[in-house]
Design a protein around this motif. Sequence first.
Motif, mmCIF file in Angstrom:
data_model
loop_
_atom_site.group_PDB
_atom_site.id
_atom_site.type_symbol
_atom_site.label_atom_id
_atom_site.label_comp_id
_atom_site.label_asym_id
_atom_site.label_seq_id
_atom_site.Cartn_x
_atom_site.Cartn_y
_atom_site.Cartn_z
ATOM 1 N N LEU A 113 0.841 -1.186 0.000
ATOM 2 C CA LEU A 113 0.000 0.000 0.000
ATOM 3 C C LEU A 113 0.873 1.230 0.000
ATOM 4 O O LEU A 113 1.991 1.225 0.495
ATOM 5 C CB LEU A 113 -0.905 0.019 1.244
ATOM 6 N N ALA A 114 0.316 2.341 -0.569
ATOM 7 C CA ALA A 114 1.044 3.611 -0.559
ATOM 8 C C ALA A 114 0.100 4.715 -0.173
ATOM 9 O O ALA A 114 -1.100 4.632 -0.393
ATOM 10 C CB ALA A 114 1.647 3.892 -1.945
ATOM 11 N N THR A 115 0.625 5.765 0.411
ATOM 12 C CA THR A 115 -0.174 6.918 0.797
ATOM 13 C C THR A 115 0.007 8.010 -0.232
ATOM 14 O O THR A 115 1.131 8.362 -0.559
ATOM 15 C CB THR A 115 0.269 7.437 2.174
ATOM 16 N N HIS A 116 -1.085 8.536 -0.756
ATOM 17 C CA HIS A 116 -1.019 9.699 -1.636
ATOM 18 C C HIS A 116 -1.177 10.928 -0.765
ATOM 19 O O HIS A 116 -2.268 11.255 -0.320
ATOM 20 C CB HIS A 116 -2.131 9.644 -2.687
ATOM 21 N N ARG B 165 -5.676 4.750 2.288
ATOM 22 C CA ARG B 165 -4.563 4.253 1.491
ATOM 23 C C ARG B 165 -5.068 3.498 0.269
ATOM 24 O O ARG B 165 -6.025 2.745 0.343
ATOM 25 C CB ARG B 165 -3.682 3.345 2.344
ATOM 26 N N LEU B 166 -4.379 3.699 -0.841
ATOM 27 C CA LEU B 166 -4.741 3.052 -2.093
ATOM 28 C C LEU B 166 -3.701 1.989 -2.422
ATOM 29 O O LEU B 166 -2.512 2.150 -2.117
ATOM 30 C CB LEU B 166 -4.794 4.082 -3.222
ATOM 31 N N PRO B 167 -4.114 0.909 -3.065
ATOM 32 C CA PRO B 167 -3.137 -0.134 -3.422
ATOM 33 C C PRO B 167 -2.222 0.323 -4.543
ATOM 34 O O PRO B 167 -2.615 1.077 -5.435
ATOM 35 C CB PRO B 167 -4.028 -1.301 -3.868
ATOM 36 N N VAL B 168 -0.997 -0.127 -4.492
ATOM 37 C CA VAL B 168 -0.057 0.115 -5.577
ATOM 38 C C VAL B 168 -0.459 -0.760 -6.765
ATOM 39 O O VAL B 168 -0.714 -1.946 -6.594
ATOM 40 C CB VAL B 168 1.376 -0.227 -5.118
ATOM 41 N N PRO B 169 -0.558 -0.199 -7.967
ATOM 42 C CA PRO B 169 -0.967 -1.023 -9.115
ATOM 43 C C PRO B 169 0.055 -2.115 -9.413
ATOM 44 O O PRO B 169 1.254 -1.960 -9.180
ATOM 45 C CB PRO B 169 -1.064 -0.014 -10.256
ATOM 46 N N GLY C 15 4.918 11.792 -0.660
ATOM 47 C CA GLY C 15 4.764 10.934 -1.823
ATOM 48 C C GLY C 15 6.020 10.127 -2.098
ATOM 49 O O GLY C 15 7.077 10.348 -1.499
ATOM 50 N N ASP C 16 5.891 9.190 -3.036
ATOM 51 C CA ASP C 16 6.976 8.262 -3.297
ATOM 52 C C ASP C 16 6.822 7.686 -4.695
ATOM 53 O O ASP C 16 5.707 7.637 -5.245
ATOM 54 C CB ASP C 16 6.959 7.132 -2.261
ATOM 55 N N LYS C 17 7.928 7.221 -5.265
ATOM 56 C CA LYS C 17 7.900 6.626 -6.593
ATOM 57 C C LYS C 17 7.070 5.345 -6.656
ATOM 58 O O LYS C 17 6.623 4.947 -7.733
ATOM 59 C CB LYS C 17 9.323 6.367 -7.094
ATOM 60 N N ASN C 18 6.841 4.710 -5.519
ATOM 61 C CA ASN C 18 5.960 3.541 -5.473
ATOM 62 C C ASN C 18 4.533 4.029 -5.233
ATOM 63 O O ASN C 18 3.928 3.816 -4.192
ATOM 64 C CB ASN C 18 6.415 2.595 -4.362
ATOM 65 N N SER C 19 3.993 4.694 -6.243
ATOM 66 C CA SER C 19 2.752 5.462 -6.119
ATOM 67 C C SER C 19 1.525 4.659 -6.541
ATOM 68 O O SER C 19 1.600 3.852 -7.475
ATOM 69 C CB SER C 19 2.856 6.714 -6.994
ATOM 70 N N PRO C 20 0.386 4.908 -5.901
ATOM 71 C CA PRO C 20 -0.849 4.250 -6.341
ATOM 72 C C PRO C 20 -1.336 4.730 -7.704
ATOM 73 O O PRO C 20 -2.221 4.115 -8.291
ATOM 74 C CB PRO C 20 -1.850 4.611 -5.236
ATOM 75 N N TYR D 29 5.119 0.211 -23.562
ATOM 76 C CA TYR D 29 5.882 1.329 -23.007
ATOM 77 C C TYR D 29 6.752 0.843 -21.849
ATOM 78 O O TYR D 29 6.362 -0.045 -21.091
ATOM 79 C CB TYR D 29 4.949 2.420 -22.478
ATOM 80 N N ALA D 30 7.914 1.463 -21.690
ATOM 81 C CA ALA D 30 8.676 1.355 -20.454
ATOM 82 C C ALA D 30 8.234 2.499 -19.547
ATOM 83 O O ALA D 30 7.728 3.523 -20.011
ATOM 84 C CB ALA D 30 10.169 1.443 -20.734
ATOM 85 N N VAL D 31 8.389 2.314 -18.243
ATOM 86 C CA VAL D 31 7.981 3.340 -17.273
ATOM 87 C C VAL D 31 9.118 3.558 -16.275
ATOM 88 O O VAL D 31 9.620 2.587 -15.682
ATOM 89 C CB VAL D 31 6.702 2.923 -16.510
ATOM 90 N N ALA D 32 9.533 4.799 -16.122
ATOM 91 C CA ALA D 32 10.493 5.168 -15.082
ATOM 92 C C ALA D 32 9.758 6.002 -14.045
ATOM 93 O O ALA D 32 9.091 6.981 -14.398
ATOM 94 C CB ALA D 32 11.653 5.964 -15.664
ATOM 95 N N SER D 33 9.846 5.617 -12.790
ATOM 96 C CA SER D 33 9.182 6.348 -11.704
ATOM 97 C C SER D 33 10.246 6.989 -10.824
ATOM 98 O O SER D 33 11.121 6.304 -10.288
ATOM 99 C CB SER D 33 8.299 5.403 -10.880
ATOM 100 N N LEU D 34 10.161 8.318 -10.669
ATOM 101 C CA LEU D 34 11.215 9.080 -10.008
ATOM 102 C C LEU D 34 10.857 9.436 -8.574
ATOM 103 O O LEU D 34 9.727 9.804 -8.272
ATOM 104 C CB LEU D 34 11.459 10.417 -10.733
ATOM 105 N N ASN D 35 11.836 9.381 -7.707
ATOM 106 C CA ASN D 35 11.803 10.161 -6.480
ATOM 107 C C ASN D 35 12.617 11.424 -6.717
ATOM 108 O O ASN D 35 13.510 11.452 -7.578
ATOM 109 C CB ASN D 35 12.382 9.383 -5.304
ATOM 110 N N TYR D 36 12.323 12.444 -5.969
ATOM 111 C CA TYR D 36 13.037 13.717 -6.074
ATOM 112 C C TYR D 36 13.040 14.351 -4.693
ATOM 113 O O TYR D 36 12.250 13.975 -3.817
ATOM 114 C CB TYR D 36 12.363 14.638 -7.104
#
Length: 313
Positions: free
Chosen positions: A18-21, A30-34, A88-93, A104-111
Motif C-alpha cells: 500500500l502507498a499513501t497519496h 490508502r490506495l493499493p499500488v498497481p 509521496g513516493d515513486k511507489n505510487s498508487p 511502453y517502459a515506465v520510469a518512476s522518479l523520487n526527487y
Amino acid sequence: MKTIVVSALSQFALLGALATHTGAQPPRPRLPVPVPPEGTAIHRDLAYVPNGHPRQKLDLYLPPGAAAAPQTKRPLIVYVHGGAFLGGDKNSPFLPVRLLSKGYAVASLNYRLSGDALFPAQIRDCKAAVRWLRAHAPGYGLDPARFVAWGESAGGNLAALLGTAGDVKTFDAGENLAHSSAVQGVVDHYGPTDFLQMDAHRVPGGDTHDPADSPESRLVGGPIQKNKEKVAWANPITYVTRDDPPFFIAHGDKDRAVPFHQSELLYAALKKAGVRATFLPVPGADHGFKDATPEQARQIDEATDAFLRAIRK
C-alpha cells in the motif's frame, strides 16, 4: 540497485503493498499500488545522481518480453509522483503500469521534497533523471526520442515544467549534461501552475494556499504572495514557447486541492503559443479524480492512450 521480474506469485505480494497519496487535502484512505503485468522486469533504486541524496533514485519498469528483444527501442513514460511537494513516493498508487502491456517502459522518479531542499531542487532532480535515462537508454532498450513526462498533482507541475522548461539551462545541473533533459510529450493530471491564483479560484471548502505553511509556500521558502518572483520561477506557464512538446491535461472541476482553473490557465497559454494541447475536464471529480464515474475513468484512460499513440507515431 535491485532487479525484479514480476511473476504470478510476486504479483500477489505487490498487490498487498500500500502507498499513501499525500496531498494538500486531509489524508485519504490508502490506495493499493498497481500491479505490473507478469513478466515485467523492474530495476529498483537506480541512482540518477552519483552519491546523491537518498531520494535521487528511480525505478525502471521494462515491459514483458523486453529481455527477448533487447534491440527494440521502446517509448518511455517518465512518471513524477504527487504529494504537495512535501510527501509521496515513486511507489505510487497512480503509477501508470497499465501501459507496460502496451509496450511502453515506465520510469518512476523520487526527487527531493520541500523539506529536503527549496525549489528549484525538484525540477533539477527531474531533469537530472531524464538526462540519466537518455545516457543509459541503449542499455535498457529505450528510445531517447520518445520520452513522455507524466505527473499528477505536484508531479503534474513538475511534468509540465519538464515540457515547457526543457531548454532552460538554469535547471540543468550535475551529471550527463551532454544529454538533453527535454521530453517529447507531457501528461499533466490536475497539476498546479500559478500558485498566486489558487485561493481566488478554490471551490467552497477547498484548501488554502496563501498561508506561510501551505505546501506551495514551503516549496518556495516563504508566503507565496510575498515571494512572487520565486513563484513565477516554479510556474510552467512562465516558459511556454511555440516549440514546446504536445500536452494532455485532465482535471476534475470540483478539485478541492488544486483548483480546476490552474489547468485552464496552462491550456490557454499553450494554445496561445500554438502548442498542440488537449484538455479533458472531468465534471464532478475531486483531486485524484475522486468521485469520477467508471465511465469517466475509462474516458480519461482512452483519451490519454490516444494522445500517447499520436506521439508514438
